[in-house]
Design an enzyme around this catalytic site. Sequence first.
Site, PDB file in Angstrom:
ATOM      1  N   ASP A 147       0.843  -1.198   0.000  1.00 15.89           N
ATOM      2  CA  ASP A 147       0.000   0.000   0.000  1.00 15.89           C
ATOM      3  C   ASP A 147       0.880   1.250   0.000  1.00 15.89           C
ATOM      4  O   ASP A 147       2.038   1.198   0.422  1.00 15.89           O
ATOM      5  CB  ASP A 147      -0.861   0.044   1.270  1.00 15.89           C
ATOM      6  CG  ASP A 147      -1.972  -0.995   1.284  1.00 15.89           C
ATOM      7  OD1 ASP A 147      -2.269  -1.582   0.230  1.00 15.89           O
ATOM      8  OD2 ASP A 147      -2.534  -1.213   2.371  1.00 15.89           O
ATOM      9  N   ARG A 189      -1.539  -0.703  -8.430  1.00 14.46           N
ATOM     10  CA  ARG A 189      -2.936  -0.425  -8.076  1.00 14.46           C
ATOM     11  C   ARG A 189      -3.084   1.102  -8.082  1.00 14.46           C
ATOM     12  O   ARG A 189      -2.314   1.801  -7.421  1.00 14.46           O
ATOM     13  CB  ARG A 189      -3.269  -0.942  -6.677  1.00 14.46           C
ATOM     14  CG  ARG A 189      -4.651  -0.471  -6.189  1.00 14.46           C
ATOM     15  CD  ARG A 189      -4.780  -0.522  -4.668  1.00 14.46           C
ATOM     16  NE  ARG A 189      -4.741  -1.862  -4.150  1.00 14.46           N
ATOM     17  CZ  ARG A 189      -4.311  -2.155  -2.915  1.00 14.46           C
ATOM     18  NH1 ARG A 189      -3.839  -1.208  -2.133  1.00 14.46           N
ATOM     19  NH2 ARG A 189      -4.320  -3.399  -2.497  1.00 14.46           N
TER      20      ARG A 189
HETATM   21  C1  LIG Z   1      -8.732  -1.471  -3.026  1.00 10.40           C
HETATM   22  C2  LIG Z   1      -8.317  -0.121  -2.518  1.00 10.40           C
HETATM   23  C3  LIG Z   1      -7.047   0.048  -2.010  1.00 10.40           C
HETATM   24  C4  LIG Z   1      -6.618   1.303  -1.584  1.00 10.40           C
HETATM   25  N1  LIG Z   1      -5.318   1.472  -1.183  1.00 10.40           N
HETATM   26  C5  LIG Z   1      -4.890   2.708  -0.861  1.00 10.40           C
HETATM   27  C6  LIG Z   1      -3.519   2.975  -0.588  1.00 10.40           C
HETATM   28  O1  LIG Z   1      -2.658   2.097  -0.628  1.00 10.40           O
HETATM   29  N2  LIG Z   1      -3.161   4.238  -0.274  1.00 10.40           N
HETATM   30  C7  LIG Z   1      -4.067   5.262  -0.219  1.00 10.40           C
HETATM   31  O2  LIG Z   1      -3.683   6.403   0.036  1.00 10.40           O
HETATM   32  N3  LIG Z   1      -5.374   5.033  -0.443  1.00 10.40           N
HETATM   33  C8  LIG Z   1      -5.810   3.789  -0.764  1.00 10.40           C
HETATM   34  N4  LIG Z   1      -7.131   3.587  -1.046  1.00 10.40           N
HETATM   35  C9  LIG Z   1      -8.128   4.638  -0.699  1.00 10.40           C
HETATM   36  C10 LIG Z   1      -8.320   5.609  -1.832  1.00 10.40           C
HETATM   37  O3  LIG Z   1      -7.161   6.385  -1.988  1.00 10.40           O
HETATM   38  C11 LIG Z   1      -9.510   6.547  -1.546  1.00 10.40           C
HETATM   39  O4  LIG Z   1      -9.252   7.257  -0.369  1.00 10.40           O
HETATM   40  C12 LIG Z   1     -10.834   5.831  -1.401  1.00 10.40           C
HETATM   41  O5  LIG Z   1     -10.928   4.729  -2.262  1.00 10.40           O
HETATM   42  C13 LIG Z   1     -11.995   6.774  -1.724  1.00 10.40           C
HETATM   43  O6  LIG Z   1     -11.871   7.249  -3.035  1.00 10.40           O
HETATM   44  P1  LIG Z   1     -12.801   6.807  -4.282  1.00 10.40           P
HETATM   45  O7  LIG Z   1     -11.918   6.521  -5.413  1.00 10.40           O
HETATM   46  O8  LIG Z   1     -13.680   5.700  -3.888  1.00 10.40           O
HETATM   47  O9  LIG Z   1     -13.585   8.120  -4.682  1.00 10.40           O
HETATM   48  P2  LIG Z   1     -14.495   9.109  -3.845  1.00 10.40           P
HETATM   49  O10 LIG Z   1     -14.753  10.248  -4.775  1.00 10.40           O
HETATM   50  O11 LIG Z   1     -13.887   9.404  -2.514  1.00 10.40           O
HETATM   51  O12 LIG Z   1     -15.806   8.273  -3.601  1.00 10.40           O
HETATM   52  C14 LIG Z   1     -16.694   7.889  -4.654  1.00 10.40           C
HETATM   53  C15 LIG Z   1     -17.948   7.302  -4.027  1.00 10.40           C
HETATM   54  O13 LIG Z   1     -17.628   6.099  -3.335  1.00 10.40           O
HETATM   55  C16 LIG Z   1     -18.316   6.001  -2.107  1.00 10.40           C
HETATM   56  N5  LIG Z   1     -17.329   6.047  -1.006  1.00 10.40           N
HETATM   57  C17 LIG Z   1     -16.016   6.354  -1.098  1.00 10.40           C
HETATM   58  N6  LIG Z   1     -15.407   6.246   0.096  1.00 10.40           N
HETATM   59  C18 LIG Z   1     -16.382   5.881   0.963  1.00 10.40           C
HETATM   60  C19 LIG Z   1     -16.396   5.604   2.343  1.00 10.40           C
HETATM   61  N7  LIG Z   1     -15.282   5.691   3.091  1.00 10.40           N
HETATM   62  N8  LIG Z   1     -17.577   5.249   2.918  1.00 10.40           N
HETATM   63  C20 LIG Z   1     -18.708   5.142   2.187  1.00 10.40           C
HETATM   64  N9  LIG Z   1     -18.750   5.393   0.854  1.00 10.40           N
HETATM   65  C21 LIG Z   1     -17.606   5.755   0.261  1.00 10.40           C
HETATM   66  C22 LIG Z   1     -19.272   7.153  -2.074  1.00 10.40           C
HETATM   67  O14 LIG Z   1     -20.464   6.722  -2.658  1.00 10.40           O
HETATM   68  C23 LIG Z   1     -18.584   8.194  -2.952  1.00 10.40           C
HETATM   69  O15 LIG Z   1     -19.476   9.099  -3.513  1.00 10.40           O
HETATM   70  C24 LIG Z   1      -7.555   2.375  -1.545  1.00 10.40           C
HETATM   71  C25 LIG Z   1      -8.834   2.190  -2.059  1.00 10.40           C
HETATM   72  C26 LIG Z   1      -9.220   0.978  -2.549  1.00 10.40           C
HETATM   73  C27 LIG Z   1     -10.590   0.832  -3.130  1.00 10.40           C
END
Ligand SMILES: Cc1cc2nc3c(=O)[nH]c(=O)nc-3n(C[C@H](O)[C@H](O)[C@H](O)COP(=O)(O)OP(=O)(O)OC[C@H]3O[C@@H](n4cnc5c(N)ncnc54)[C@H](O)[C@@H]3O)c2cc1C
Length: 285
Positions: free
Chosen positions: A112, A162
């Site tokens: 990560d 990723r």
């Molecule tokens: C498999 C995976 C691995 C990841 N690994 C890392 C990593 O190594 N380092 C890192 O910095 N980040 C990591 N992340 C987190 C990522 O950076 C984002 O902070 C997170 O995924 C929210 O962004 P989004 O792309 O879903 O978009 P957003 O614009 O934040 O969300 C889009 C939609 O998704 C839903 N949603 C998003 N987050 C939430 C929540 N917490 N609760 C409820 N609904 C939500 C809502 O409906 C929102 O409108 C990871 C995410 C995933 C899916």
Amino acid sequence: METSSLGRRLATRFVAGETLDGALAVGRALNAEGITVTLDHLGESVTSLEEAAAARDVYLRTLTAIHDSGIQANVSLKLTQFGLDFSFEQCLSNVGQLVERAAGLNSFVRVDMESSAYTDRTLELVETLHARHGAVGVVIQSYLHRSKQDVEKLCTRGIRVRLCKGAYLEPHAVAFAAKSEVDRSFVELMRLLLEKGDYPAIATHDAALIEQTKAYAAQRKLPSDAFEFQMLYGIRRDLQRKLVAEGYRLRLYVPFGRAWYPYYMRRLAERPANVFFMVRNLFRQ
Ligand SMILES: Cc1cc2nc3c(=O)[nH]c(=O)nc-3n(C[C@H](O)[C@H](O)[C@H](O)COP(=O)(O)OP(=O)(O)OC[C@H]3O[C@@H](n4cnc5c(N)ncnc54)[C@H](O)[C@@H]3O)c2cc1C
């Protein structure tokens, strides 16, 4: 919070319980729905190298248990859980043992990405271990200005990426602040990865970005097994089911373990409505 029973009940929304057996059971159930998983043993920023060695041992057991159970799973980890704050060499040795084991079991370790203070060291460690064993990939955050260069370099070396937006509070000097800029960067990097990357993982719950990924993959006539979508356990079940029904590959990030607090707080912070749900549940308990 981590030791209170109320806290634990709240955490179950995003965390698959405290034990490896619990995480494997969740993995098995998700596999039955056509979803693969990546298991994350919660914990970051350990306070000693002894704790880092203990984390390594938990992950060694996890890799073996995944193999023995036949579950379609790999592991994700954070380098600060393996001693990065104390010694790069020790962290390299701890994670190196895991990657070596993963390679032997035909599995995979995803490192990560934490805050920008760790980006250079994380990339250096992953590049070193990839050259030694393969079986390791990394995460790139679209909110960082530097990410395009990093993706280009990783693609050249055949290291799996990723792609996510990024979950840490970063200064403007290193990261885009506006959602529109983070999303624009995400699309640019997604395209680059679908063109040049080795089996990229597109990790988002953003329906618009998922649609753009599907459209670009279709435009490039990529088969559905050339990449995978990834989402977090407990978030957007509706989108998860839809992707699987449409025939796309989907992997869920399934965290387990007792040290869930920082992970839980990042998930709350991502969506203000979560805080409302959490408070409502508190009063219901
Ligand atoms: C498999 C995976 C691995 C990841 N690994 C890392 C990593 O190594 N380092 C890192 O910095 N980040 C990591 N992340 C987190 C990522 O950076 C984002 O902070 C997170 O995924 C929210 O962004 P989004 O792309 O879903 O978009 P957003 O614009 O934040 O969300 C889009 C939609 O998704 C839903 N949603 C998003 N987050 C939430 C929540 N917490 N609760 C409820 N609904 C939500 C809502 O409906 C929102 O409108 C990871 C995410 C995933 C899916």
